[in-house]
Enzyme design. Structure first.
Site, PDB file in Angstrom:
ATOM      1  N   PRO A  95      -1.509  15.664  22.148  1.00  0.00           N
ATOM      2  CA  PRO A  95      -2.496  15.206  23.257  1.00  0.00           C
ATOM      3  C   PRO A  95      -3.558  16.333  23.257  1.00  0.00           C
ATOM      4  O   PRO A  95      -3.334  17.183  23.160  1.00  0.00           O
ATOM      5  CB  PRO A  95      -1.759  15.137  24.385  1.00  0.00           C
ATOM      6  CG  PRO A  95      -0.551  16.101  24.328  1.00  0.00           C
ATOM      7  CD  PRO A  95      -0.069  16.087  22.604  1.00  0.00           C
ATOM      8  N   GLY A  96      -4.832  15.654  23.502  1.00  0.00           N
ATOM      9  CA  GLY A  96      -5.848  16.541  23.950  1.00  0.00           C
ATOM     10  C   GLY A  96      -6.245  16.909  25.221  1.00  0.00           C
ATOM     11  O   GLY A  96      -5.103  16.477  26.008  1.00  0.00           O
ATOM     12  N   PHE A 153      -0.295  13.283  32.423  1.00  0.00           N
ATOM     13  CA  PHE A 153      -1.140  12.166  32.192  1.00  0.00           C
ATOM     14  C   PHE A 153      -0.379  10.999  31.954  1.00  0.00           C
ATOM     15  O   PHE A 153       0.628  10.991  31.081  1.00  0.00           O
ATOM     16  CB  PHE A 153      -2.596  12.493  31.807  1.00  0.00           C
ATOM     17  CG  PHE A 153      -2.291  12.678  30.251  1.00  0.00           C
ATOM     18  CD1 PHE A 153      -2.141  11.789  29.503  1.00  0.00           C
ATOM     19  CD2 PHE A 153      -2.190  13.820  29.784  1.00  0.00           C
ATOM     20  CE1 PHE A 153      -2.241  11.867  27.920  1.00  0.00           C
ATOM     21  CE2 PHE A 153      -2.038  14.334  28.383  1.00  0.00           C
ATOM     22  CZ  PHE A 153      -1.851  12.999  27.376  1.00  0.00           C
ATOM     23  N   SER A 178      -7.110  12.979  21.248  1.00  0.00           N
ATOM     24  CA  SER A 178      -5.800  13.119  20.677  1.00  0.00           C
ATOM     25  C   SER A 178      -5.514  12.525  19.439  1.00  0.00           C
ATOM     26  O   SER A 178      -6.105  12.137  18.716  1.00  0.00           O
ATOM     27  CB  SER A 178      -4.631  12.353  21.781  1.00  0.00           C
ATOM     28  OG  SER A 178      -4.652  12.893  23.044  1.00  0.00           O
ATOM     29  N   LYS A 234      -4.235  10.483  36.445  1.00  0.00           N
ATOM     30  CA  LYS A 234      -3.829  12.049  36.705  1.00  0.00           C
ATOM     31  C   LYS A 234      -2.918  12.359  37.775  1.00  0.00           C
ATOM     32  O   LYS A 234      -3.206  11.598  38.838  1.00  0.00           O
ATOM     33  CB  LYS A 234      -4.985  12.766  36.448  1.00  0.00           C
ATOM     34  CG  LYS A 234      -5.577  13.202  35.256  1.00  0.00           C
ATOM     35  CD  LYS A 234      -4.789  14.014  34.432  1.00  0.00           C
ATOM     36  CE  LYS A 234      -4.703  15.323  34.993  1.00  0.00           C
ATOM     37  NZ  LYS A 234      -3.800  16.248  34.195  1.00  0.00           N
ATOM     38  N   HIS A 291       1.716  21.345  19.970  1.00  0.00           N
ATOM     39  CA  HIS A 291       2.017  20.236  20.822  1.00  0.00           C
ATOM     40  C   HIS A 291       0.714  19.756  21.775  1.00  0.00           C
ATOM     41  O   HIS A 291       0.824  18.785  22.497  1.00  0.00           O
ATOM     42  CB  HIS A 291       3.081  20.802  22.055  1.00  0.00           C
ATOM     43  CG  HIS A 291       2.456  21.588  23.100  1.00  0.00           C
ATOM     44  ND1 HIS A 291       1.673  22.629  23.109  1.00  0.00           N
ATOM     45  CD2 HIS A 291       2.730  21.298  24.460  1.00  0.00           C
ATOM     46  CE1 HIS A 291       1.412  23.010  24.291  1.00  0.00           C
ATOM     47  NE2 HIS A 291       2.186  22.256  25.164  1.00  0.00           N
ATOM     48  N   ALA A 348      -3.815  20.745  22.879  1.00  0.00           N
ATOM     49  CA  ALA A 348      -4.732  21.963  22.690  1.00  0.00           C
ATOM     50  C   ALA A 348      -4.930  23.268  22.958  1.00  0.00           C
ATOM     51  O   ALA A 348      -5.213  24.073  22.346  1.00  0.00           O
ATOM     52  CB  ALA A 348      -5.903  21.228  23.511  1.00  0.00           C
ATOM     53  N   GLY A 349      -3.851  23.708  24.061  1.00  0.00           N
ATOM     54  CA  GLY A 349      -3.803  24.966  24.277  1.00  0.00           C
ATOM     55  C   GLY A 349      -4.783  25.604  25.222  1.00  0.00           C
ATOM     56  O   GLY A 349      -5.840  25.345  25.103  1.00  0.00           O
TER      57      GLY A 349
END
Length: 487
Positions: free
Chosen positions: A386-387, A209, A393, A486, A410, A412-413
């Protein structure tokens, strides 16, 4: 992958769990997480992957997992492991990933949220037009041919800036000052070169993004000032990597290592962990090719950032200053002290440190820090987390004595697959929801938006809390989105 039982976790502290060595494990597994962030047993094989990584030849200290850990290729995403080169330590493409040097770049704009608000829609329209994204071709910089691509692969963002696509600060505030020095473009396959020719300066798809954000809260005033951040300030965050070129390089070397392992007497519990000794011809070839992809990724983010800079200057009159650019999919040769060696903290050893979905978080005073940050007593490397789309973020800072070879999370996962997310919500509905929250959305496809729904990821605030609680890094600032472009 081996179908062994789910590894047993022993909680050592509120944010640290251990997997005791069993079977072929050479070191323990260590998971930095709170109970709510642990992978779901049965659906996510990340913990088994942590245990499998612990079997790699030459691995030292532990097989680590960050708070955003989830199932990946070979290594878990959010995995960190270091191997001792002098002791036959291996390098594994699965410990880097297919999107080599995927990373995050953050710019601070010389404009506050109130002044930006009337121009937001126009700026997002401009960013949408200037940001090639999605699958396939399209790029900010159309290269003249393989010869010019080779210069990018050798010199990364340095070459882009040299050609007029940026300023000196863009290199001063970039990991490795814009380029990895041991790249070898001549060693790449024809297919990798072909895929890289037409994508330089493009965002791609998936979770990549370009986001316009506002500094919502400052947690560490001194570090924020050193990084050039203040409350209410507009920022631009870019998340992308090495596109098709990096993917092809990983594919090529996984295949080569699968064939070469037997010659080195190496067996692994999961074929996705294919590896060879770092100090071998195929090991060195991979690291040189990986460095080429890393340089491509840095140039890629540099070009996207320069295009965004032009939009901001034209529509707001504001400039964009680079806060930092950091990769989270790399293997790097570094020197660390490892417990168990000579001396109280162990002797310095040359290690190949794999960080897959994990970010380097150098402590204050580290020689690899930018010159303007190096002498600050309580400020380490900027860490960019970043979130998920539509959520916050973070900017963190490296701390003294950080575990896992000075690494942290790195992002949110992910907790839901892209397929699961796309079934749960329609892209049109998600866009309406985000825009009702004041977040302008410019997407390349409805499905691409749905796949990145916020609920498909862990809670970024909980992830950062765990990173701080585990002593991996310290929060500096929280940023919230006001617009997103995006793929």
């Amino acid at each position: 992958m081996t179908q062994a039982r789910i590894p047993a976790l022993v909680q050592e502290t509120p944010y640290r769990y251990q997997i005791e060595p069993t079977g072929r494990m050479r070191v323990p597994g260590v998971v930095f997480a709170s109970p709510g962030l642990l992978p779901e047993v049965g659906g996510d094989q990340a913990l088994q992957q942590v245990a499998d990584v612990a079997t790699l030849p030459g691995i030292v200290d532990a097989s680590y997992a960050m708070p955003d850990v989830h199932w990946g290729y070979g290594f878990p995403i959010g995995g960190v492991a270091a191997t001792d080169i002098a002791e036959g330590g291996v390098v594994s493409p699965g410990g880097v990933g297919f999107d080599i040097s995927c990373g995050v770049r953050l710019y601070a704009a010389d404009v506050d949220a109130a002044d930006f608000a009337p121009r937001k829609e126009a700026v997002l329209d401009g960013l949408s037009r200037s940001t090639p994204r999605g699958m396939g071709k399209g790029a900010v910089w159309e290269l003249s041919g393989a010869g010019q691509l080779a210069k990018v692969l050798a010199s990364g963002a340095r070459y882009a800036v040299e050609q007029g696509h940026g300023v000196q600060r863009d290199l001063d505030r970039c990991e490795d000052f814009g380029a990895v020095d041991d790249a070898d473009p001549a060693g790449l396959s024809e297919r990798a070169v072909k895929r890289g020719l037409h994508q330089l300066g493009s965002l791609g798809s998936g979770n990549h993004f370009l986001e316009v954000q506002v500094v919502d809260a400052v947690r560490d005033q001194a570090a924020a000032e050193a990084y050039g951040l203040r409350a209410g300030q507009v920022c631009v965050m870019i998340h992308c990597g090495s596109r098709g070129l990096g993917h092809q390089i990983c594919t090529d070397h996984v295949r080569a290592m699968e064939q070469a392992m037997a010659g080195f007497g190496i067996t692994v519990p999961d074929r996705q962990l294919a590896c060879v000794p770092v100090d071998s011809d195929p090991g060195r070839a991979y690291l040189r090719a990986m460095a080429s992809a890393a340089n491509y990724a840095r140039a890629n983010r540099q070009l996207l950032g320069q295009a965004a800079r032009g939009v901001f200057e034209r529509l707001t009159g504001a400039g964009l200053d680079l806060v930092y650019d950091i990769s989270h999919n790399l293997a790097k040769v570094e020197t660390h002290r490892v417990a168990g060696g000579a001396g109280a903290a162990g002797a310095p050893r040359r290690l190949c440190v794999h960080r897959k979905g994990a970010t380097r978080a150098l402590p204050p005073g580290h020689p690899d820090l930018p010159a303007d940050l190096r002498d600050l007593p309580d400020v380490g490397q900027p860490v960019l987390i970043p979130g998920s789309m539509g959520t916050a973020s973070y900017v963190l800072t490296g701390v003294p004595g950080g575990p896992a070879f000075a690494s942290t999370c790195h992002g949110a996962g992910r907790t839901l697959s892209r397929h699961q997310a796309a079934k749960a919500v329609r892209g049109q509905e998600l866009r309406q929801l985000l825009e009702s929250r004041g977040i302008a959305v410019r997407g390349a496809s409805w499905r691409g938006l749905a796949e990145e729904m916020p609920e498909a990821y862990k809670d970024i605030d909980a992830v950062v809390e765990a990173a701080e609680g585990a002593g991996l890094a310290r929060a500096v600032a929280r940023l919230v989105p006001v617009g997103v472009v995006k793929g």
